[in-house]
Write a protein that holds these residues in place. Structure first.
Motif, mmCIF file in Angstrom:
data_model
loop_
_atom_site.group_PDB
_atom_site.id
_atom_site.type_symbol
_atom_site.label_atom_id
_atom_site.label_comp_id
_atom_site.label_asym_id
_atom_site.label_seq_id
_atom_site.Cartn_x
_atom_site.Cartn_y
_atom_site.Cartn_z
ATOM 1 N N ILE A 1 1.006 -1.408 -0.030
ATOM 2 C CA ILE A 1 0.315 0.180 0.365
ATOM 3 C C ILE A 1 0.718 0.988 0.074
ATOM 4 O O ILE A 1 0.185 2.433 -0.446
ATOM 5 N N LEU A 2 2.039 1.030 1.239
ATOM 6 C CA LEU A 2 2.477 2.415 0.777
ATOM 7 C C LEU A 2 3.483 2.472 -0.677
ATOM 8 O O LEU A 2 3.449 3.704 -1.001
ATOM 9 N N LYS A 3 4.395 1.012 -0.821
ATOM 10 C CA LYS A 3 5.166 1.442 -1.763
ATOM 11 C C LYS A 3 4.487 2.111 -3.277
ATOM 12 O O LYS A 3 4.338 2.668 -3.665
ATOM 13 N N ASP A 4 3.361 1.548 -3.470
ATOM 14 C CA ASP A 4 2.235 1.624 -4.346
ATOM 15 C C ASP A 4 1.362 2.741 -4.255
ATOM 16 O O ASP A 4 0.724 3.358 -5.593
ATOM 17 N N LYS A 5 1.115 3.536 -2.995
ATOM 18 C CA LYS A 5 0.605 4.266 -3.207
ATOM 19 C C LYS A 5 -1.434 3.592 -3.011
ATOM 20 O O LYS A 5 -1.729 4.844 -3.942
ATOM 21 N N LEU A 6 -0.874 2.754 -2.819
ATOM 22 C CA LEU A 6 -2.777 2.520 -2.838
ATOM 23 C C LEU A 6 -3.896 3.459 -2.065
ATOM 24 O O LEU A 6 -3.709 3.148 -0.985
ATOM 25 N N LYS A 7 -3.926 4.252 -2.261
ATOM 26 C CA LYS A 7 -4.840 4.803 -0.969
ATOM 27 C C LYS A 7 -6.118 5.045 -1.244
ATOM 28 O O LYS A 7 -6.936 4.220 -0.075
ATOM 29 N N SER A 8 -7.092 4.500 -1.944
ATOM 30 C CA SER A 8 -8.507 3.574 -2.088
ATOM 31 C C SER A 8 -8.603 2.832 -3.862
ATOM 32 O O SER A 8 -8.041 2.510 -3.628
ATOM 33 N N GLU A 9 -10.516 2.860 -3.842
ATOM 34 C CA GLU A 9 -10.362 1.947 -4.441
ATOM 35 C C GLU A 9 -9.539 1.789 -6.124
ATOM 36 O O GLU A 9 -9.725 2.645 -7.151
ATOM 37 N N SER A 10 -8.480 0.738 -6.420
ATOM 38 C CA SER A 10 -8.532 0.348 -7.679
ATOM 39 C C SER A 10 -8.382 -0.862 -8.967
ATOM 40 O O SER A 10 -8.425 -1.553 -7.350
ATOM 41 N N ASN A 11 -7.830 -1.283 -9.615
ATOM 42 C CA ASN A 11 -7.701 -2.209 -9.952
ATOM 43 C C ASN A 11 -6.338 -3.772 -9.170
ATOM 44 O O ASN A 11 -6.893 -4.321 -8.028
ATOM 45 N N THR A 12 -5.175 -2.711 -8.541
ATOM 46 C CA THR A 12 -4.197 -2.968 -8.141
ATOM 47 C C THR A 12 -5.195 -2.984 -6.251
ATOM 48 O O THR A 12 -4.526 -4.728 -6.010
ATOM 49 N N ALA A 13 -5.470 -2.125 -6.048
ATOM 50 C CA ALA A 13 -6.113 -2.463 -4.114
ATOM 51 C C ALA A 13 -6.978 -3.716 -4.122
ATOM 52 O O ALA A 13 -6.985 -4.822 -3.644
ATOM 53 N N VAL A 14 -7.777 -4.034 -5.270
ATOM 54 C CA VAL A 14 -8.851 -5.285 -5.152
ATOM 55 C C VAL A 14 -8.161 -6.493 -5.522
ATOM 56 O O VAL A 14 -8.338 -7.413 -5.095
ATOM 57 N N ASN A 15 -7.375 -6.383 -6.512
ATOM 58 C CA ASN A 15 -5.720 -7.480 -6.256
ATOM 59 C C ASN A 15 -5.607 -7.549 -5.532
ATOM 60 O O ASN A 15 -5.111 -9.104 -4.965
ATOM 61 N N LEU A 16 -4.994 -7.389 -4.248
ATOM 62 C CA LEU A 16 -4.708 -7.133 -3.462
ATOM 63 C C LEU A 16 -5.361 -7.126 -2.463
ATOM 64 O O LEU A 16 -5.386 -8.416 -1.452
ATOM 65 N N LEU A 17 -6.752 -7.129 -1.627
ATOM 66 C CA LEU A 17 -8.025 -8.201 -1.228
ATOM 67 C C LEU A 17 -7.858 -9.057 -1.343
ATOM 68 O O LEU A 17 -8.158 -9.723 -0.595
ATOM 69 N N LEU A 18 -8.092 -9.157 -2.626
ATOM 70 C CA LEU A 18 -8.509 -10.714 -3.426
ATOM 71 C C LEU A 18 -7.480 -11.272 -2.953
ATOM 72 O O LEU A 18 -7.156 -13.079 -2.588
ATOM 73 N N HIS A 19 -5.922 -11.030 -3.104
ATOM 74 C CA HIS A 19 -5.384 -12.195 -2.824
ATOM 75 C C HIS A 19 -4.953 -12.552 -1.136
ATOM 76 O O HIS A 19 -4.971 -13.651 -0.793
ATOM 77 N N MET A 20 -5.077 -11.144 -0.956
ATOM 78 C CA MET A 20 -5.351 -11.760 0.782
ATOM 79 C C MET A 20 -6.175 -12.900 1.253
ATOM 80 O O MET A 20 -6.181 -12.956 2.257
ATOM 81 N N GLU A 21 -7.724 -12.563 0.740
ATOM 82 C CA GLU A 21 -8.951 -13.041 1.317
ATOM 83 C C GLU A 21 -8.182 -15.464 0.626
ATOM 84 O O GLU A 21 -8.290 -15.690 1.408
ATOM 85 N N ALA A 22 -7.242 -15.027 -0.883
ATOM 86 C CA ALA A 22 -6.721 -16.272 -1.162
ATOM 87 C C ALA A 22 -6.328 -16.668 -0.059
ATOM 88 O O ALA A 22 -6.265 -17.763 0.336
ATOM 89 N N GLU A 23 -5.210 -16.354 0.396
ATOM 90 C CA GLU A 23 -4.426 -16.373 1.557
ATOM 91 C C GLU A 23 -5.104 -16.553 2.788
ATOM 92 O O GLU A 23 -4.713 -17.742 3.157
ATOM 93 N N LEU A 24 -5.761 -16.373 3.362
ATOM 94 C CA LEU A 24 -6.488 -16.044 3.846
ATOM 95 C C LEU A 24 -7.459 -17.623 4.693
ATOM 96 O O LEU A 24 -7.416 -18.504 5.435
ATOM 97 N N LYS A 25 -8.110 -17.735 3.332
ATOM 98 C CA LYS A 25 -9.227 -18.688 2.647
ATOM 99 C C LYS A 25 -8.388 -20.451 3.566
ATOM 100 O O LYS A 25 -8.733 -21.102 3.664
ATOM 101 N N LYS A 26 -7.091 -20.107 2.520
ATOM 102 C CA LYS A 26 -5.896 -21.457 3.109
ATOM 103 C C LYS A 26 -5.978 -21.766 4.287
ATOM 104 O O LYS A 26 -5.609 -23.378 4.518
ATOM 105 N N GLN A 27 -5.889 -20.940 5.006
ATOM 106 C CA GLN A 27 -6.029 -21.017 6.321
ATOM 107 C C GLN A 27 -7.207 -21.447 7.599
ATOM 108 O O GLN A 27 -6.504 -21.192 8.178
ATOM 109 N N ASP A 28 -7.824 -21.287 6.958
ATOM 110 C CA ASP A 28 -9.260 -21.601 6.694
ATOM 111 C C ASP A 28 -9.636 -20.099 7.583
ATOM 112 O O ASP A 28 -10.165 -20.354 9.412
ATOM 113 N N ILE A 29 -8.876 -18.739 7.679
ATOM 114 C CA ILE A 29 -9.158 -18.166 8.214
ATOM 115 C C ILE A 29 -9.892 -16.710 7.937
ATOM 116 O O ILE A 29 -9.819 -16.051 6.558
ATOM 117 N N ARG A 30 -11.207 -15.985 8.408
ATOM 118 C CA ARG A 30 -11.845 -14.851 7.815
ATOM 119 C C ARG A 30 -11.985 -13.535 8.513
ATOM 120 O O ARG A 30 -11.329 -14.085 9.245
#
Lengths: 183, 133
Positions: free
Chosen positions: B104-133
């Protein structure tokens, strides 16, 4: 809706927050709103010392500080033997805005909740409500603080209402501003 | 309360107050960076109480100064850190969130953008792998 009363020219406000960066921004905003005097305390203990020696019209307190939290300060103030201090309006600044956190704040005697991240519009509205739309102060065996009911609704049941089941309000009737999801 | 419900005089005060916030927002990335560094330090030393406190601080501040995605992710992280105080450290989760805040800091992701959505999707997928919500 009637306009807000924002005549803060004679009001003294204390900000209790160990996040000095945000506290200073809040102070600048309150000064912009022409609040007569704004003081800051960065801990529970410092706040106690200040309020024991100086009168205030309102206290902003953060919920999460290093030593003790804002609700502990609210409980301390609500149980004070000094009537003026006991009744002082308190605004809780918090990122914890889940329902249980709101209920805990209400039960600790908090007057208004300012959800973080903050905005000037929200600050103006909360401080105006806290100062100029005060609810009756309740003193009972188990609770000291502003009336936890914000809305008086007609009741057409029998006199012994505690024995009757009272339907819970519909979700859209809830008074709590729960726009920000947390917890 | 909508802006229309404020008087002209109140709107003038609000404009001035919003200027205070926008002025402070200009250099907020430096402060956010300091918080993320402090968060890394607290996680490295497994000081979870301090880590929760820093997350709370980021969550409280960042949205005000134009970084709502940092507020959202630090609030999410705070909720996942709190049970770790009792149950023990989950290093994978903590690394995932710390890395995300750094992105977020490096790419200056302040609010909704494709990169931000991709980051959130990636995080959700990683947490799902660990069965964490």
């Amino acid at each position: 809706m009637s306009p807000l009363n924002t005549d803060f020219k004679f009001k003294k406000i204390l900000i209790v927050d160990d996040d000095l960066y945000l506290a200073k921004i809040l102070r600048s905003i309150l000064e912009t709103f022409e609040v007569a005097q704004v003081r800051m305390a960065k801990s529970y203990d410092e706040a106690i010392t200040i309020i024991n020696n100086h009168p205030f019209d309102c206290i902003f307190v953060d919920n999460m500080m290093s030593d003790k939290n804002g609700l502990m300060l609210a409980k301390h103030i609500r149980q004070s033997k000094d009537i003026n201090l006991q009744k002082i309006p308190m605004i809780l600044c918090t990122s914890f805005t889940g329902l249980q956190s709101i209920l805990d704040a209400r039960d600790a005697g908090i007057t208004e909740i300012l959800a973080k991240p903050i905005s000037p519009e929200q600050i103006m509205e909360k401080i105006s409500n806290a100062l100029f739309k005060q609810r009756p102060f309740i003193v009972s065996d188990s609770y000291y603080g502003p009336d936890r009911r914000r809305r008086i609704r007609d009741y057409d049941g029998s006199a012994d209402r505690r024995n009757n089941s009272i339907p819970l309000p519909e979700k859209n009737e809830m008074v709590i501003d729960d726009k920000k999801e947390d917890e | 309360m909508t802006k229309d419900q404020f008087t002209l005089e109140q709107r003038e005060l609000l404009l001035q107050a919003n200027k205070i916030i926008s002025d402070a927002s200009i250099n907020y990335s430096d402060i956010l960076e300091q918080h993320v560094q402090a968060l890394k330090k607290s996680l490295d030393s497994e000081n979870l109480i301090e880590a929760v406190k820093i997350c709370y601080r980021i969550q409280s501040q960042a949205g005000t100064f134009g970084w709502p995605l940092a507020t959202e992710i630090s609030g999410w992280f705070k909720r996942l850190l709190m049970p770790q105080i009792e149950k023990g450290v989950n290093a994978k989760v903590n690394t995932l969130f710390l890395d995300s805040l750094n992105i977020i800091l490096k790419d200056k992701l302040k609010s909704e953008s494709n990169t931000a959505v991709n980051l959130l999707l990636h995080m959700e997928a990683e947490l799902k792998k660990q069965d964490i919500r």
